[in-house]
Design a protein around this motif. Sequence first.
Motif, PDB file in Angstrom:
ATOM      1  N   ASN A 119       4.258  13.506   3.074  1.00 16.04           N
ATOM      2  CA  ASN A 119       4.817  13.029   1.807  1.00 16.04           C
ATOM      3  C   ASN A 119       5.370  14.185   0.976  1.00 16.04           C
TER       4      ASN A 119
ATOM      5  N   LYS B 146      12.526   2.756   4.202  1.00 15.50           N
ATOM      6  CA  LYS B 146      11.230   3.354   3.883  1.00 15.50           C
ATOM      7  C   LYS B 146      11.357   4.065   2.547  1.00 15.50           C
TER       8      LYS B 146
ATOM      9  N   VAL C  37      -0.111   7.629   4.125  1.00 14.67           N
ATOM     10  CA  VAL C  37       0.301   8.776   4.932  1.00 14.67           C
ATOM     11  C   VAL C  37      -0.393  10.021   4.385  1.00 14.67           C
TER      12      VAL C  37
ATOM     13  N   ASN D 263       9.047   6.715   0.169  1.00 12.77           N
ATOM     14  CA  ASN D 263       7.859   7.529  -0.059  1.00 12.77           C
ATOM     15  C   ASN D 263       7.724   7.731  -1.562  1.00 12.77           C
ATOM     16  N   CYS D 264       6.500   7.594  -2.052  1.00 15.11           N
ATOM     17  CA  CYS D 264       6.216   7.692  -3.485  1.00 15.11           C
ATOM     18  C   CYS D 264       5.132   8.735  -3.711  1.00 15.11           C
ATOM     19  N   ASP D 265       5.222   9.398  -4.848  1.00 14.66           N
ATOM     20  CA  ASP D 265       4.161  10.333  -5.213  1.00 14.66           C
ATOM     21  C   ASP D 265       4.184  10.540  -6.715  1.00 14.66           C
TER      22      ASP D 265
ATOM     23  N   GLN E  67       6.038   8.485  12.298  1.00 13.31           N
ATOM     24  CA  GLN E  67       6.078   8.446  10.837  1.00 13.31           C
ATOM     25  C   GLN E  67       7.439   8.751  10.245  1.00 13.31           C
TER      26      GLN E  67
ATOM     27  N   GLU F 108       5.343   4.071   1.546  1.00 11.33           N
ATOM     28  CA  GLU F 108       4.352   5.061   1.972  1.00 11.33           C
ATOM     29  C   GLU F 108       3.863   5.858   0.770  1.00 11.33           C
ATOM     30  N   SER F 109       2.546   6.063   0.735  1.00 14.42           N
ATOM     31  CA  SER F 109       1.918   6.835  -0.330  1.00 14.42           C
ATOM     32  C   SER F 109       0.777   7.640   0.270  1.00 14.42           C
ATOM     33  N   ASP F 110       0.476   8.768  -0.354  1.00 13.46           N
ATOM     34  CA  ASP F 110      -0.643   9.577   0.122  1.00 13.46           C
ATOM     35  C   ASP F 110      -1.928   9.288  -0.668  1.00 13.46           C
TER      36      ASP F 110
ATOM     37  N   ALA G 194       8.602  13.510  -1.394  1.00 14.24           N
ATOM     38  CA  ALA G 194       8.256  12.739  -2.594  1.00 14.24           C
ATOM     39  C   ALA G 194       7.455  13.603  -3.564  1.00 14.24           C
TER      40      ALA G 194
END
Length: 196
Positions: free
Chosen positions: A153, A39, A148, A41-43, A30, A105-107, A156
């Motif tokens: 994360n 890559k 993810v 990562n967003c949040d 990861q 990638e997002s949670d 982010a």
Amino acid sequence: MRRNNRVFKTKDWSPIEVISTAERAFLEFQSAPPLGFIKVNCDAANTQGDTAGGLGIIFRDHNGRPLKALSISQVVSSAIPGEALAIREALMQARELGITNLLVESDNKEIISFIEDPNRVPPLDVAVVVEDVRELCSTFVSVSFLFVPRAMNVIADAVARKALFIMCMTDWSISTPWLDDLCLSEAIGYTHDSHQ
């Protein structure tokens, strides 16, 4: 059992070793995107009972090195619209940066599902944003989405939480002490986990 003995004949694995090895492999897998990909990562973060919110975005190269981190103050009604807005903003930023191969990638598994499956009808409060994301995808050579766990994360999330206390988009220098420390502690965590 015989096959396992042939493959792993030099080592007897305890259940804890198997789990630990699987966790390390997951973290190593990861931590960085494939060669030639960036890559992101967003949040999203919001305050309980309020529409004040923030979006967090961090871009990394194929070595896992941070390239850009953004905190964006944003009105959000709940988690799902916030996550959708964070993904849309990440795609727009990636396009501005000239990125052609992107791993997002997002949670939030639900919003990724709405984006990836054109047969799923998203709720009204995210439908327009999901359609924007789908259209933005056509501007990339390759774009893929990956769910993810929240633990993967954290940067982010931290950048999104910073947005709760600012009034405008902030492009954080990668050498900003708190961000540098967070990236370093994440890298040390991966390195430490992979050498135990």
